[in-house]
Design a protein around this motif. Structure first.
Motif, PDB file in Angstrom:
ATOM      1  N   ALA B 154       0.847  -1.199   0.000  1.00 57.08           N
ATOM      2  CA  ALA B 154       0.000   0.000   0.000  1.00 57.08           C
ATOM      3  C   ALA B 154       0.881   1.248   0.000  1.00 57.08           C
ATOM      4  O   ALA B 154       0.618   2.223  -0.709  1.00 57.08           O
ATOM      5  N   LEU B 155       1.974   1.183   0.785  1.00 53.40           N
ATOM      6  CA  LEU B 155       2.901   2.315   0.829  1.00 53.40           C
ATOM      7  C   LEU B 155       3.505   2.578  -0.543  1.00 53.40           C
ATOM      8  O   LEU B 155       3.580   3.726  -1.000  1.00 53.40           O
ATOM      9  N   VAL B 163       6.680  12.881  -5.483  1.00 55.22           N
ATOM     10  CA  VAL B 163       6.520  14.196  -4.882  1.00 55.22           C
ATOM     11  C   VAL B 163       6.061  15.211  -5.925  1.00 55.22           C
ATOM     12  O   VAL B 163       5.395  16.191  -5.612  1.00 55.22           O
ATOM     13  N   SER B 164       6.409  14.959  -7.181  1.00 51.15           N
ATOM     14  CA  SER B 164       6.086  15.951  -8.202  1.00 51.15           C
ATOM     15  C   SER B 164       4.692  15.728  -8.775  1.00 51.15           C
ATOM     16  O   SER B 164       4.261  16.436  -9.671  1.00 51.15           O
ATOM     17  N   ILE B 476       1.635  -0.272  11.570  1.00 51.10           N
ATOM     18  CA  ILE B 476       1.060   1.073  11.775  1.00 51.10           C
ATOM     19  C   ILE B 476       1.997   2.137  11.202  1.00 51.10           C
ATOM     20  O   ILE B 476       1.568   3.081  10.538  1.00 51.10           O
ATOM     21  N   THR B 477       3.313   1.941  11.454  1.00 49.85           N
ATOM     22  CA  THR B 477       4.285   2.893  10.903  1.00 49.85           C
ATOM     23  C   THR B 477       4.187   2.944   9.385  1.00 49.85           C
ATOM     24  O   THR B 477       4.153   4.022   8.779  1.00 49.85           O
ATOM     25  N   LEU B 478       4.133   1.750   8.760  1.00 53.47           N
ATOM     26  CA  LEU B 478       4.073   1.713   7.295  1.00 53.47           C
ATOM     27  C   LEU B 478       2.817   2.413   6.788  1.00 53.47           C
ATOM     28  O   LEU B 478       2.861   3.174   5.825  1.00 53.47           O
ATOM     29  N   TRP B 479       1.689   2.166   7.457  1.00 52.34           N
ATOM     30  CA  TRP B 479       0.447   2.826   7.042  1.00 52.34           C
ATOM     31  C   TRP B 479       0.565   4.333   7.195  1.00 52.34           C
ATOM     32  O   TRP B 479       0.100   5.094   6.340  1.00 52.34           O
ATOM     33  N   ILE B 483       0.103   7.014   4.227  1.00 61.56           N
ATOM     34  CA  ILE B 483      -0.894   8.088   4.213  1.00 61.56           C
ATOM     35  C   ILE B 483      -0.217   9.441   4.029  1.00 61.56           C
ATOM     36  O   ILE B 483      -0.631  10.265   3.202  1.00 61.56           O
ATOM     37  N   ALA B 484       0.883   9.636   4.787  1.00 58.39           N
ATOM     38  CA  ALA B 484       1.607  10.909   4.648  1.00 58.39           C
ATOM     39  C   ALA B 484       2.120  11.072   3.225  1.00 58.39           C
ATOM     40  O   ALA B 484       1.993  12.139   2.617  1.00 58.39           O
ATOM     41  N   GLY B 485       2.669   9.991   2.670  1.00 62.86           N
ATOM     42  CA  GLY B 485       3.223  10.054   1.324  1.00 62.86           C
ATOM     43  C   GLY B 485       2.163  10.322   0.275  1.00 62.86           C
ATOM     44  O   GLY B 485       2.436  10.901  -0.775  1.00 62.86           O
ATOM     45  N   PHE B 486       0.939   9.893   0.564  1.00 60.70           N
ATOM     46  CA  PHE B 486      -0.125  10.130  -0.404  1.00 60.70           C
ATOM     47  C   PHE B 486      -0.650  11.561  -0.308  1.00 60.70           C
ATOM     48  O   PHE B 486      -0.960  12.195  -1.312  1.00 60.70           O
ATOM     49  N   ILE B 487      -0.715  12.060   0.919  1.00 56.94           N
ATOM     50  CA  ILE B 487      -1.325  13.381   1.118  1.00 56.94           C
ATOM     51  C   ILE B 487      -0.355  14.517   0.815  1.00 56.94           C
ATOM     52  O   ILE B 487      -0.738  15.547   0.268  1.00 56.94           O
ATOM     53  N   LEU B 488       0.914  14.299   1.173  1.00 54.09           N
ATOM     54  CA  LEU B 488       1.909  15.366   1.018  1.00 54.09           C
ATOM     55  C   LEU B 488       1.920  16.001  -0.375  1.00 54.09           C
ATOM     56  O   LEU B 488       1.864  17.226  -0.492  1.00 54.09           O
TER      57      LEU B 488
END
Lengths: 183, 511
Positions: B154-155, B163-164, B476-479, B483-488
């Protein structure tokens, strides 16, 4: 507008996908999750992201004029015909014709395209079939080419044999207990 | 020491005539593919997959051939950037900014030589990084259970847009499209056909090689048809190459730049979703901030040539780390490499290092050897490759199309697969028009079944309890990262993209 249509199409696709996934016949022996759950999750996310695309569209992409679209369509048709007739016409004839067409449509003069197309087919045939031994669709022309090409390659092959030949017979270590990444 | 013993073993594998020959062939073809605008590392490798199969190569040899192509393409991309101001592939975009001005000043030879050395330094250091980091990552990966793997996948999907990325909805759409396609076929756990609509050809599922070649190679042909003869009719190649040996002072002056950017590029490569393009972009911008006191960047500063080249080559090496150690590729090209490994029945991941150390270390040794070959090829012989640039796309693209057809037909011998490939080619063209990234589609078709199996295994082990997916601190860390990687990117993506484009425009304005 393109993104709105695209998003709408995506939503329909998601609904269809979920419906199709739910048609799966479950076997009586099933695990706790079953074969339907994951596809349904996929369909839900697919639908949500499509909805977002439709509601917040990007700037319009530059679509080519109709003539260019027709060009792409025609090329696709030629490729489909190529796929259909490859087994009957044989590799060299089919490939030469398809390559000629593409070369011509990408802007080469007609005569040049014919030459380039024929050469493309011949060179690919020699490299992939005669040298690498890939089995390609056989057609009326191929046997003639083989009678010319094979002796030459045989000589080259003999030349390389002198250097100890291929290492391909070193035992491949594949599949020794390599299973799913999650094991 | 363990490391040296492994490395020695690796060199024993790589130093056979066959593997040396393959590395040489791969480097040569890769440089050509990188240099030709329109062919980059991912479609270059995709086209050559059938070659690896028809040669009947084992896993180590196929991987050596194809990673040599990968590294070679990273080297080759700079040639057309410098000589024509057209990036040969995406990661070479930043090299245009200072490379072309240098060439205009009559220093094309120096620019080519310097960028060749920078590429070497970047790739060399990244290979060391791979040796040191991958085993550590493997140790971490051994702690993973099915639930953690599911979170890891998922990550990978969440961050793949990069990022771009400006539109995360489209990245998510692409990933789901890929995963959805992977579901087609007989369910591996219960044996019931899914989504096949009674079509017998679909029972085996879609072959991901067909999808890859269609999406990457054929869609390129359609793009060229759309623009008729794109930007690459090499009329401007009159730029004189000049002397090829770089003056030593220039090299010495740029050494700190190379070392810094190699490190940055490597980190960018290891992180999921960054890849080589971002590696070279970050390297260039950081170097510009750090050392550009006189404002010479963009006007032919040698450091501006060395920075992105060291950066993108280091990123290419870095991207191999998660692919080999976790089985989760971070970029398009490593996804293609993963496809090759899977079709050869080798599953990358921690078990690869235990069960097939010969594959891993043979590959690493081959990377060192290939890198040396590339350096040799790219400095004295660069003139040869500049001539390749004269092949116009109107000849090249039909060849690409026909080789794709031959390759797929050669593997499967079925017209049905060719039709599927054409469909993927058209779909790829439309998706590219709509700015939907293609890499998540590929990754989805590749990893879909493994991802589902991990999900089902995790939930089944815990008696149908879905909360097991977020049960361990690691998961939990991976999730959380996912999530952060998707939202950022939703917040910073536009800024980064705009900057990349502005740099690009600055570059084209300055000539």
């Amino acid at each position: 507008m393109s993104d709105r249509i695209f998003g709408g199409f995506g939503v329909l696709l998601a609904v269809f996908y979920a419906w199709a996934a739910l048609q799966t016949e479950e076997s009586f022996l099933s695990d706790a999750v079953g074969p339907k759950a994951f596809p349904v999750i996929i369909a839900i996310i697919l639908g949500l992201s499509s909805a977002v695309i439709a509601l917040r569209p990007d700037p319009e992409p530059v679509w080519p004029p109709l003539a260019r679209l027709a060009e792409i369509g025609a090329a696709a048709v030629v490729m489909i015909l190529y796929a259909q007739f490859l087994p009957e016409a044989g590799f060299i004839i089919a490939t030469a014709l398809a390559a000629m067409y593409l070369t011509w449509r990408l802007g080469s003069p007609v005569v040049q395209s014919v030459v380039i197309g024929a050469l493309t087919a011949l060179v690919i045939y020699i490299i992939f079939h005669a040298v690498l031994g890939l089995s390609l669709a056989r057609g009326p022309l191929d046997a003639y080419v083989d009678t010319v090409v094979d002796p030459v390659l045989g000589a080259i092959g003999a030349f390389f044999e002198m250097f100890g030949g291929s290492g391909a017979d070193e035992a491949a270590p594949e599949a020794t207990g390599a299973t799913g990444a999650g094991d | 020491m363990d490391l040296w013993a492994n490395l020695y073993g690796g060199f024993e594998i790589a130093l056979t005539w066959q593997n040396l020959g393959l590395a040489l062939l791969g480097c040569f073809l890769g440089t050509i593919m990188g240099a030709l605008p329109g062919l980059g590392p991912s479609n270059g490798v995709a086209i050559l997959i059938p070659l690896a199969f028809t040669l009947g190569l084992d896993a180590t040899s196929s991987l050596i051939l194809l990673t040599a192509v990968y590294y070679g393409a990273m080297y080759g991309g700079r040639i057309s950037s410098i000589l024509l101001n057209i990036p040969g592939d995406e990661p070479a975009m930043m090299t245009c900014l200072d490379g072309y001005p240098m060439a205009r000043k009559g220093m094309a030879g120096e620019a080519l030589a310097l960028s060749g050395i920078a590429s070497f330094v970047g790739a060399f250091l990244a290979t060391w990084g791979l040796i040191l980091l991958a085993p550590q990552l493997v140790k971490l990966a051994l702690l993973f259970g099915p639930a953690e793997y599911f979170a890891l996948f998922a990550l990978a999907f969440a961050t793949l847009g990069g990022v771009s990325s400006t539109n995360q909805a489209k990245s998510a759409f692409a990933a789901m499209l890929g995963l959805g396609l992977a579901m087609i076929g007989v369910d591996t756990q219960t044996g019931v056909p899914r989504l096949t609509f009674g079509e017998v050809h679909l029972y085996d599922g879609l072959d991901f090689l067909v999808a890859i070649v269609g999406l990457f190679a054929l869609s390129e042909v359609f793009v060229f048809l759309e623009h008729r003869h794109g930007s690459a009719d090499a009329e401007e190649s009159k730029v004189k190459v000049g002397r090829i040996v770089p003056p030593m002072p220039m090299v010495i002056k740029t050494i700190p730049t190379m070392l810094r950017t190699s490190f940055l590029g490597f980190v960018a490569g290891v992180l999921p979703g960054a890849g080589a393009s971002l590696g070279s972009f970050i390297s260039y911008s950081m170097e510009k901030k750090l050392v550009d006191k006189e404002g010479t960047f963009g006007t032919g500063d040698p450091r501006g040539v060395a920075a992105p080249e060291a950066g993108n080559n280091a990123a290419a090496g870095g991207a191999l780390v998660p692919m080999l150690a976790l089985g989760v590729p971070g970029s398009g090209t490593t996804a293609v490499l993963l496809a090759v490994l899977l079709s050869l029945n080798i599953t990358p991941g921690p078990l690869l290092f235990q069960n097939n150390p010969d594959v891993v270390w043979g590959l690493i040794a081959a990377l060192f050897i290939g890198n040396l070959m590339l350096l040799a090829m790219n400095i004295p012989m660069v003139g040869l490759f500049t001539r390749v640039l004269l092949i116009p796309p109107r000849i090249l693209m039909p060849v690409v199309a026909m080789v794709s057809f031959v390759g797929i037909y050669g593997i499967s011998g079925s017209s049905f697969d060719l039709l599927v490939m054409i469909a993927f080619g058209l779909a790829g063209w439309i998706l590219r028009k709509l700015d939907v990234p293609l890499v998540p589609v590929i990754l989805g078709t590749l990893l879909g079944n493994t991802m589902e199996n991990n999900l089902r295994r995790a939930v089944t082990i815990d008696n149908g309890n879905w909360w097991t997916l977020v049960d361990s601190p690691l998961a939990i860390t991976l999730w959380a990262i996912a999530i952060a990687g998707f939202i950022l990117p939703v917040f910073v993506g536009k800024v980064v993209k705009a900057r990349m484009q502005r740099r690009d425009e600055e570059g084209s304005l300055s000539d």
